[in-house]
Design an enzyme around this catalytic site. Structure first.
Site, PDB file in Angstrom:
ATOM      1  N   PHE A 155       3.347  -4.442   7.925  1.00  0.00           N
ATOM      2  CA  PHE A 155       3.217  -5.550   8.879  1.00  0.00           C
ATOM      3  C   PHE A 155       3.306  -6.927   8.230  1.00  0.00           C
ATOM      4  O   PHE A 155       3.541  -7.920   8.909  1.00  0.00           O
ATOM      5  CB  PHE A 155       1.878  -5.446   9.640  1.00  0.00           C
ATOM      6  N   GLU A 182       4.824  -1.152  13.686  1.00  0.00           N
ATOM      7  CA  GLU A 182       4.518  -1.218  15.122  1.00  0.00           C
ATOM      8  C   GLU A 182       3.613  -2.407  15.448  1.00  0.00           C
ATOM      9  O   GLU A 182       3.485  -2.801  16.597  1.00  0.00           O
ATOM     10  CB  GLU A 182       3.896   0.106  15.607  1.00  0.00           C
ATOM     11  N   SER A 232       0.871   0.818   2.407  1.00  0.00           N
ATOM     12  CA  SER A 232      -0.349   1.067   1.626  1.00  0.00           C
ATOM     13  C   SER A 232      -0.148   2.249   0.676  1.00  0.00           C
ATOM     14  O   SER A 232       0.718   3.113   0.893  1.00  0.00           O
ATOM     15  CB  SER A 232      -1.500   1.340   2.592  1.00  0.00           C
ATOM     16  N   CYS A 287       1.311  -8.365  -0.685  1.00  0.00           N
ATOM     17  CA  CYS A 287       1.142  -7.352  -1.737  1.00  0.00           C
ATOM     18  C   CYS A 287       1.040  -8.026  -3.093  1.00  0.00           C
ATOM     19  O   CYS A 287       0.541  -7.442  -4.038  1.00  0.00           O
ATOM     20  CB  CYS A 287       2.294  -6.373  -1.716  1.00  0.00           C
ATOM     21  N   GLU A 386      -8.115  -2.341  -2.776  1.00  0.00           N
ATOM     22  CA  GLU A 386      -7.393  -3.401  -2.069  1.00  0.00           C
ATOM     23  C   GLU A 386      -8.162  -3.786  -0.803  1.00  0.00           C
ATOM     24  O   GLU A 386      -8.468  -2.929   0.021  1.00  0.00           O
ATOM     25  CB  GLU A 386      -5.997  -2.899  -1.693  1.00  0.00           C
TER      26      GLU A 386
HETATM   27  P1  NAD Z   1       0.602   0.945   6.201  1.00  0.00           P
HETATM   28  O1  NAD Z   1       0.715   1.876   5.046  1.00  0.00           O
HETATM   29  O2  NAD Z   1      -0.535   1.115   7.134  1.00  0.00           O
HETATM   30  O3  NAD Z   1       1.936   1.039   7.112  1.00  0.00           O
HETATM   31  C1  NAD Z   1       3.216   0.955   6.544  1.00  0.00           C
HETATM   32  C2  NAD Z   1       4.179   1.755   7.416  1.00  0.00           C
HETATM   33  O4  NAD Z   1       3.806   3.126   7.394  1.00  0.00           O
HETATM   34  C3  NAD Z   1       4.184   1.311   8.872  1.00  0.00           C
HETATM   35  O5  NAD Z   1       5.525   1.259   9.299  1.00  0.00           O
HETATM   36  C4  NAD Z   1       3.378   2.381   9.576  1.00  0.00           C
HETATM   37  O6  NAD Z   1       3.868   2.629  10.872  1.00  0.00           O
HETATM   38  C5  NAD Z   1       3.557   3.602   8.708  1.00  0.00           C
HETATM   39  N1  NAD Z   1       2.349   4.451   8.629  1.00  0.00           N
HETATM   40  C6  NAD Z   1       1.055   4.028   8.625  1.00  0.00           C
HETATM   41  N2  NAD Z   1       0.232   5.084   8.490  1.00  0.00           N
HETATM   42  C7  NAD Z   1       1.006   6.187   8.401  1.00  0.00           C
HETATM   43  C8  NAD Z   1       0.738   7.581   8.233  1.00  0.00           C
HETATM   44  N3  NAD Z   1      -0.491   8.055   8.138  1.00  0.00           N
HETATM   45  N4  NAD Z   1       1.801   8.423   8.168  1.00  0.00           N
HETATM   46  C9  NAD Z   1       3.056   7.969   8.256  1.00  0.00           C
HETATM   47  N5  NAD Z   1       3.355   6.656   8.419  1.00  0.00           N
HETATM   48  C10 NAD Z   1       2.351   5.775   8.487  1.00  0.00           C
HETATM   49  O7  NAD Z   1       0.662  -0.540   5.603  1.00  0.00           O
HETATM   50  P2  NAD Z   1       0.439  -1.911   6.380  1.00  0.00           P
HETATM   51  O8  NAD Z   1      -1.013  -2.026   6.723  1.00  0.00           O
HETATM   52  O9  NAD Z   1       1.449  -2.084   7.447  1.00  0.00           O
HETATM   53  O10 NAD Z   1       0.821  -2.954   5.225  1.00  0.00           O
HETATM   54  C11 NAD Z   1      -0.092  -3.394   4.269  1.00  0.00           C
HETATM   55  C12 NAD Z   1       0.017  -2.588   2.993  1.00  0.00           C
HETATM   56  O11 NAD Z   1       1.340  -2.673   2.482  1.00  0.00           O
HETATM   57  C13 NAD Z   1      -0.875  -3.122   1.882  1.00  0.00           C
HETATM   58  O12 NAD Z   1      -1.435  -2.023   1.212  1.00  0.00           O
HETATM   59  C14 NAD Z   1       0.098  -3.880   0.979  1.00  0.00           C
HETATM   60  O13 NAD Z   1      -0.308  -3.991  -0.371  1.00  0.00           O
HETATM   61  C15 NAD Z   1       1.311  -3.032   1.111  1.00  0.00           C
HETATM   62  N6  NAD Z   1       2.517  -3.753   0.755  1.00  0.00           N
HETATM   63  C16 NAD Z   1       3.089  -3.482  -0.449  1.00  0.00           C
HETATM   64  C17 NAD Z   1       4.205  -4.170  -0.844  1.00  0.00           C
HETATM   65  C18 NAD Z   1       4.837  -3.897  -2.187  1.00  0.00           C
HETATM   66  O14 NAD Z   1       5.856  -4.490  -2.484  1.00  0.00           O
HETATM   67  N7  NAD Z   1       4.262  -3.038  -3.010  1.00  0.00           N
HETATM   68  C19 NAD Z   1       4.764  -5.140  -0.009  1.00  0.00           C
HETATM   69  C20 NAD Z   1       4.170  -5.399   1.224  1.00  0.00           C
HETATM   70  C21 NAD Z   1       3.040  -4.686   1.594  1.00  0.00           C
END
Ligand code: NAD
Length: 499
Positions: A155, A182, A232, A287, A386
């Site tokens: 997001f 989403e 994440s 991130c 985090e």
């Molecule tokens: P998230 O892991 O909750 O969601 C990421 C994606 O995975 C979304 O599209 C979501 O729909 C999907 N998703 C979520 N839970 C899932 C599950 N159980 N099974 C399958 N798909 C699932 O992450 P977020 O809250 O949207 O974003 C924040 C996280 O992203 C933080 O941990 C941040 O550090 C990380 N991030 C990392 C980078 C990087 O370059 N390493 C860059 C941006 C964000």
């Protein structure tokens, strides 16, 4: 409370805006600054994904046959189209995600740079050739598209992160399926309006809104060849393992806990600015956000008073207002989680020297103010996990060696910074620190389109990083061709016998 929005988003499949299947669940997309419902997003199902993958597979032969130069020209046009809607895209980012407009504009600028970098594909996709690898025999490696590529994104960068992948994938002749977050699907809806206007062959780019069901479908679908994930750490691991098990090429960028080391010889006012931008920009939801300051020796006394004072002066509010320095976090659930983390840190012995738990610019918004916890020890959970909010921990280390030890004992290794005027300290730090991105007197070692970007350790699973030269490696398969020509008049050449 605002009324429920009525606008239901469509998917974009096979060159058409397409409603998601009938049995689909729907979520509200809300503005975290105000709680206002902006639209509704469908949680698409397997049939929607399957339609997108089939469209992408069908489009492959036609798109691959388009010359590299013509594909690049489509990206030139996309670049112009995005520039024309730059401000609208930035406002969309702020409205659905919460970061300030200044920050959102910077994000959209990075998004556009990704397209610019991908425009170089006629150069960057070149292979290699060695004439006379054996007498009168030539060997060459060419790069060909991988096939159907998918990206699953988080997001916190609604504009930029999908564009770490999409422009490079299609520039290399692949077709593409995007699953936006989403929580923030609106900005990519705008981007896809511009992709639609390019007149690409139907199926080259597809957008499927949804959550876990679409993700799991992507991981298992036999019609998808490569998967990029950003999100994440726990989900990154699921994605990496499941996609690899299904035989796909996969890169999974995960969570972070980024350290900023401050040496006693740092330029304090600039360091304060850098730390504030890193820890509290985007309300700590980057991130690359620095979430732990490690002060070395007497840097602590020099740094902490002005850092706390300047952080206290930051204005928390709706990111659309130019006066706001720190916008909301993404949701009320995130706000409650971040507040809880602060309380847990305090309970474990940290000293709250700036407390953002009470901040509230709008009763329906999800705000947490800048927060600083001093006297944090590396073994505390707040120092290790985090938080993903505007919360900065301060750890003291007597020497640079100890500081490097603190940083390297983290299970994450996304980004890190050092603030110092000493070349020798920088040399040691950059050489020894275990992280994929390093800033020297830079608070956020942000992605640069023309270079690879990723973390190490639990912040990344895979080998090829995002964008830059690694994107071309990720989005192409190498094929090595060895050839001789009997009628060339140069003799036939003897393969593997005479070199
Ligand atoms: P998230 O892991 O909750 O969601 C990421 C994606 O995975 C979304 O599209 C979501 O729909 C999907 N998703 C979520 N839970 C899932 C599950 N159980 N099974 C399958 N798909 C699932 O992450 P977020 O809250 O949207 O974003 C924040 C996280 O992203 C933080 O941990 C941040 O550090 C990380 N991030 C990392 C980078 C990087 O370059 N390493 C860059 C941006 C964000």
């Amino acid at each position: 409370m605002a009324l429920t929005a009525t606008r239901l988003l469509d998917n974009y499949i096979d060159g058409e805006w397409t409603p998601a299947g009938a049995a689909t669940d729907v979520l509200d997309v809300t503005n975290p600054a105000t709680g206002e419902a902006l639209a509704r997003v469908p949680l698409s199902g397997g049939a929607d994904l399957d339609a997108a993958v089939r469209a992408a597979r069908n489009a492959l032969p036609e798109w691959r046959a388009v010359s590299a130069i013509a594909r690049a020209r489509k990206l030139f046009e996309l670049r112009e189209r995005l520039v024309a809607r730059q401000e609208e895209l930035a406002r969309s980012v702020t409205t659905e995600m919460g970061k300030t407009l200044v920050d959102a504009r910077a994000e959209v600028a990075r998004m556009i740079e990704m397209v610019e970098a991908a425009c170089a594909i006629p150069t960057t996709m070149q292979g290699r050739v060695l004439e006379d690898v054996s007498r009168n025999i030539d060997a060459e490696t060419v790069r060909q598209p991988v096939g159907v590529c998918a990206a699953i994104v988080p997001f916190n960068f609604p504009a930029m992160v999908p564009f770490w992948f999409l422009p490079f994938a299609i520039a290399c002749g692949n077709t593409f399926v995007l699953k936006p977050s989403e929580q923030v699907p609106l900005t990519q809806h705008l981007a896809f309006e511009e992709l639609d206007a390019l007149g690409l062959p139907p199926g080259v780019v597809n957008l499927v809104n949804g959550g876990r069901e679409v993700v799991e479908g992507i991981l298992d679908h036999p019609g998808i060849d490569a998967v990029s994930f950003v999100g994440s750490a726990p989900v990154a691991r699921i994605v990496y393992e499941r996609a690899a098990k299904a035989g796909k090429r996969v890169q999974a960028l995960g969570g972070a806990k980024n350290h900023m080391v401050v040496m006693p010889d740092a330029v304090i006012d600039k360091t304060v600015e850098g730390i504030i931008g890193s820890a509290f920009g985007a309300a700590g939801q980057r991130c690359m956000a620095g979430s732990v300051v490690v002060t070395v020796g007497d840097a602590h006394e020099q740094l902490i008073p002005p850092l706390v004072e300047a952080s206290r002066a930051l204005r928390v509010g709706d990111g659309l207002e130019e006066s706001s320095d720190v916008g909301p976090v993404i949701s009320c659930a995130a706000r409650d989680r971040v507040r809880d983390w602060i309380s847990r840190g305090e309970a474990s012995g940290a000293r709250v020297v700036l407390d953002g738990r009470g901040a509230s610019a709008d009763p329906n918004g999800s705000y947490v103010g800048p927060t600083i916890l001093d006297d944090v020890r590396p073994e505390m959970d707040i120092a290790k996990e985090e938080v993903f909010g505007p919360v900065l921990c301060v750890i003291r280390a007597p020497t640079l060696d100890e500081a490097i030890g603190v940083v390297n004992r983290s299970r994450f290794g996304n980004g890190t910074s050092i603030f110092t005027e000493s070349g020798a300290s920088v040399r040691r730090y950059r050489h020894e620190v275990q992280a994929g991105m390093v800033g020297v007197n830079i608070g956020v070692a942000a992605p640069v389109a023309f270079f690879p970007f990723s973390g190490w350790k639990d912040s990344f699973l895979g080998d090829l990083h995002a964008h830059g030269t690694d994107a071309v490696d990720f989005y192409t398969r190498k094929k090595t061709v060895t050839s001789r020509w009997f009628s060339s008049g140069q003799g036939s050449g003897t393969y593997f016998v005479e070199r």
